[in-house]
Design a protein around this motif. Structure first.
Motif, PDB file in Angstrom:
ATOM      1  N   TRP A   1      31.219  44.471  50.634  1.00 33.59           N
ATOM      2  CA  TRP A   1      31.005  43.156  51.242  1.00 33.59           C
ATOM      3  C   TRP A   1      32.306  42.411  51.457  1.00 33.59           C
ATOM      4  O   TRP A   1      32.471  41.719  52.437  1.00 33.59           O
ATOM      5  N   ILE A   2      33.163  42.511  50.442  1.00 29.82           N
ATOM      6  CA  ILE A   2      34.396  41.741  50.515  1.00 29.82           C
ATOM      7  C   ILE A   2      35.335  42.404  51.511  1.00 29.82           C
ATOM      8  O   ILE A   2      35.639  43.584  51.386  1.00 29.82           O
ATOM      9  N   ARG A   3      35.788  41.627  52.475  1.00 29.88           N
ATOM     10  CA  ARG A   3      36.778  42.138  53.420  1.00 29.88           C
ATOM     11  C   ARG A   3      38.149  41.664  52.975  1.00 29.88           C
ATOM     12  O   ARG A   3      38.276  40.636  52.331  1.00 29.88           O
ATOM     13  N   GLY A   4      39.157  42.406  53.349  1.00 26.94           N
ATOM     14  CA  GLY A   4      40.499  41.962  53.027  1.00 26.94           C
ATOM     15  C   GLY A   4      40.846  42.260  51.584  1.00 26.94           C
ATOM     16  O   GLY A   4      40.649  43.367  51.098  1.00 26.94           O
ATOM     17  N   ASP A   5      41.291  41.231  50.884  1.00 22.29           N
ATOM     18  CA  ASP A   5      41.885  41.422  49.568  1.00 22.29           C
ATOM     19  C   ASP A   5      40.813  41.492  48.487  1.00 22.29           C
ATOM     20  O   ASP A   5      40.463  40.496  47.876  1.00 22.29           O
ATOM     21  N   LEU A  55      42.004  40.367  44.931  1.00 21.67           N
ATOM     22  CA  LEU A  55      42.083  38.928  44.665  1.00 21.67           C
ATOM     23  C   LEU A  55      40.758  38.413  44.117  1.00 21.67           C
ATOM     24  O   LEU A  55      40.720  37.654  43.155  1.00 21.67           O
TER      25      LEU A  55
END
Lengths: 635, 208
Positions: free
Chosen positions: B172-176, B179
């Motif tokens: 689900w989480i895109r990118g970092d 973090l």
């Protein structure tokens, strides 16, 4: 005014402004959220003003029968609660929202959806806390008072289930928790925005003074709201579940409430005044055509006020009898905090000194702010002395003091901001003749209302009494104060009419830089494009736009806007999850209304509460998951 | 992303165009979360202050030593503290791209948190039957409110860890991604540290 430079000429953006209701509900644009805050806060401000007029009407003559004692208690409670939490704080938030990104060269706040969420939670809580007035209109609905009547300070244990039967205190304590949550969420957002979204080259001391004061205020909010929230939670547990926190007969100590309340309540005073100080620090240099005198001193004074603001709370409690050591310590800190405040006064005076001041409405409000705030500050520092405070506590002298600070100070500063920033916000100038008339009438009315209260207080008239006997020599000044209050209301009415005309688009079209401003927000075209800055400027001084116009500095203004800037600038899309999540949060907290047991634990009511809260907590969780799924990029 | 300390000094306007540009050199989410934790300190601080000012002021029993069993609470404390270690391993896994390691330790941490909550429920139940109620005396009111507030934090943390594990496996989480796991970790460590303070003032002080 800005005759020599019209950098923005010919940069009119074709603006296909979508003004549907849906677009306002789903907006995540900080400028729109700022406008929503401004309009709703001003409406609540007017509402609080009407409450004040009713209070004054009752006090016009001795033994007046205009209001009952109960109604009077409700009105002074709701006047203060409305003005502080629903008037001045959200009016400040309106300027935070609109100005912070523009002043630091950002396209929006860091978390635009969280920003929208804050607004909707605030609105939910504001409506919730005013709801009792509506419920009160239904005859026979409640057998006990339902409008909050315990004072804005809600001292324990008068607020206990034993001494405050009915739902009045419940509406107050739960409403304040909801509103506090909105301010907390907003404070994390604004602090991060100011620290992280500054344009390249904008070191901390190139950040405009208003934004600096906004940062101090938001740190104060983040640190002080938890304390009143805990105070309110303990009160709620006492009233709902029969805990003992504030009940002396079971070992509890009502003083705990006073400490928690004033640990929040004194920083709150600076939360109310520092935004106005920030606005004045922007207006006075601009209308004086000079830089702010000793700007770093103004900034450091603001920071210092923020720090010391946490160490003076017990000066509200000298009459409690905390002992000579505590009284002496808080007396000293209270005197110390007057120093950075006075530093600012001298900075503003020195800013105006030798300047060629343009006396427009914003300038008049700001200049009178300096004078009126000083009067309020001087009567305030008198109370740093415990013996003086013991004489004045709960008398009209204190009422005179804080109205000079909060009306002559905060409201005059915010009105100055309304006249100063309206052109940038709404694209039309507010009528200057109406503005000046409004200022003059408000100035006269304000002094006529609040100055006599010094005399009344010194003559021993107590606060919060719904009437008084003849022959105490209080008749004249009470009459004068009431006349003054209605004059004051006339002045506010004129500004209200000017604002309504402005909202309807009547009046002179505003140029991009009507006051010859120095900071980045004036370098933008009016209306400000959705994305604010087509190219994020690189900043080389604390007055970048002034330098570009008058000192041959490097350009920060945008020049020609591309035909289709949306191609180059990606902005967050509108979202309806903020309002959904805000509604669920509000309802979850509202669930505590169901659990009341009149000071005893009631299993059936508790079960209702848990079921109600469970439903909305699950709805909240779902809406937060959808919120994350909508844009799952951690920033 | 680009918001690292290395990028901070050589900022260009192009960097500033990015959503991830951070003038302070700390990612937006992390910075905002630190401020939230600072604010949360004041929540706990107010409650701890309340507990301390009411300590020993109960008019009637049961008093702390009538109900406490410090051995059991020490076990649950140990489990909670060790979960900070597993949380660090989860963050390490996320930062170095070892997905299996991250997922495993997220779940282990959640299990530790859940067992802490379980211990607390057992303890509350036990104390209640010993006669310590929310209404009975000041100690009951302040004890249940403070530890309940902390227990709610842990429970929310467990839920968060489980959701984090789902997001992580579902992508689900895109990118970092790292973090996000790191911020989850910040919350978890905070809840742990607060418990050290609470455990000390509520339990250990009674045995001095």
């Amino acid at each position: 005014m800005a005759t020599d430079v019209q950098v923005q000429t010919g940069t009119e953006v074709h603006h296909e402004e979508d003004n549907s209701l849906w677009s306002w509900i789903t907006t995540v644009d900080h400028k729109r959220i700022g406008k929503l805050y401004l309009v709703s806060a001003f409406l609540f401000f007017l509402f609080g003003g009407i409450e004040a007029l009713l209070v004054r009407a009752q006090l016009t003559v001795p033994n007046a029968g205009f209001l009952s004692a109960q109604t009077y208690n409700e009105l002074f409670t709701m006047h203060a609660t409305t003005m502080i939490f629903l008037g001045v704080m959200p009016l400040s938030a309106a300027f935070f929202n609109f100005l912070i990104p523009l002043q630091i060269g950002a396209r929006d706040v860091v978390f635009p959806r969280l920003n929208a969420f804050s607004y909707w939670v605030f609105l939910f809580g504001a409506i919730f806390i005013q709801l009792p007035f509506v419920l009160n209109l239904v005859p026979g609905l409640f057998d006990a008072p339902v409008v909050p009547d315990g004072g804005w300070f809600g001292y324990a244990n008068q607020t206990s289930a034993k001494f405050s039967v009915g739902l009045s205190i419940d509406f107050w304590m739960i409403g304040l928790q909801i509103i506090g949550l909105a301010s907390l969420a907003a404070s994390f957002n604004f602090i991060t925005t100011i620290l992280n979204l500054r344009a390249p080259g904008m070191s901390l001391f190139r950040v405009p003074v208003f934004t600096w004061m906004a940062m101090v205020v938001n740190f104060l909010l983040a640190m002080s709201l938890p304390m009143i929230t805990i105070g309110l939670v303990l009160l709620m547990f006492d009233r709902n579940y029969g805990t003992n926190f504030y009940s002396p007969e079971r070992g509890g100590d009502p003083l705990l409430w006073q400490h928690l309340f004033w640990l929040f309540g004194h920083p709150e005073v600076y939360i109310l005044i520092l935004p106005a100080m920030g606005i004045v620090s922007e207006v006075l240099p601009t209308v004086s055509k000079k830089p702010l005198f000793g700007a770093p001193f103004v900034i450091f004074s603001g920071i210092l006020i923020g720090f010391i603001g946490f160490g003076v709370w017990s000066h509200h409690m000298f009459t409690v009898g905390l002992g000579p050591v505590a009284d002496a310590a808080f007396s000293i800190t209270t005197m110390i905090i007057a120093v950075p405040t006075a530093v600012k006064i001298f900075n503003w005076l020195a800013t105006m000194w030798g300047g060629r001041i343009v006396f427009n409405t914003a300038a008049l409000f700001s200049i009178s702010f300096v004078g009126l705030f000083t009067i309020g500050g001087l009567s305030g520092v008198m109370h740093a002395s415990p013996p003086v405070d013991l004489q004045h506590q709960d008398s009209y002298f204190v009422v005179a003091h804080f109205h000079y600070v909060l009306f002559g100070g905060a409201i005059f500063g915010l009105f100055s901001g309304i006249y100063f920033y309206w052109p940038k916000m709404f694209g039309v100038m507010l009528d200057e003749r109406m503005g000046k008339a409004s200022w003059l009438i408000m100035f006269i009315g304000m002094n006529l209302t609040f100055f006599p209260m010094h005399f009344l207080g010194a003559q021993g008239m107590p606060r919060r009494y719904y009437t008084y006997d003849p022959g105490l020599n209080w008749e004249l000044w009470n009459l004068v104060a009431t006349i003054g209050a209605f004059i004051l209301a006339l002045g506010v009415l004129i500004t209200t009419i000017a604002m309504i005309r402005g909202l309807l688009g009547q009046g002179e079209k505003a140029p991009a830089d009507p006051w010859d401003g120095a900071t980045l927000e004036w370098s933008l075209p009016t209306p400000v494009p959705h994305f604010n800055f087509q190219t994020v400027p690189t900043v080389h001084s604390d007055r970048p736009f002034w330098d570009e116009k008058h000192e041959g500095g490097p350009p920060v203004s945008q020049g020609k806007i591309n035909e289709d800037p949306h191609k180059h600038v990606e902005m967050p899309p509108p979202s309806f999850w903020p309002i959904i999540a805000a509604f669920c949060v509000g309802m979850t907290i509202t669930g505590f209304m169901l659990g009341g047991g009149g000071g005893e634990f009631n299993g059936g009511n508790f079960l209702n509460q848990v079921i109600f809260q469970g439903v909305f907590a699950i709805a909240l969780l779902v809406s937060l998951l959808m919120w994350i799924k909508e844009d799952p990029t951690p920033r | 992303m680009s918001a690292t300390a290395e990028h901070h000094h050589g900022i260009t306007t192009t960097d500033a165009e990015s959503h991830h540009y951070a003038a302070l050199g700390v990612e937006h989410l992390k910075l905002a979360f630190w401020i939230f934790l600072g604010s949360d300190c004041f929540f706990f601080g107010s409650l701890i202050g309340m507990y301390m000012s009411y300590r020993g002021k109960s008019l009637v029993g049961p008093y702390p030593l009538d109900v406490f069993d410090v051995n059991i609470t020490s076990i649950s404390t140990f489990i909670l503290l060790m979960s900070s270690f597993t949380m660090v391993l989860a963050v390490l896994g996320a930062k170095t791209g070892r997905r299996g390691m991250c997922l495993t330790f997220l779940l282990v941490t959640a299990a530790c948190g859940a067992s802490f909550v379980g211990f607390q429920i057992y303890e509350f139940n036990h104390f209640f039957h010993e006669g310590l109620t929310l209404q009975g005396n000041l100690f009951g009111s302040s004890f249940y409110t403070l530890t309940g507030f902390h227990g709610t934090h842990v429970a929310i943390g467990v839920l968060w860890l489980l959701l984090q594990a789902v997001w992580y496996t579902q992508g689900w989480i895109r990118g970092d991604e790292g973090l996000m796991v790191e911020v989850t970790g910040l919350y978890w460590h905070f809840v742990d540290i607060v418990w050290i303070v609470i455990f000390t003032i509520i339990y250990l002080l009674e045995y001095t």
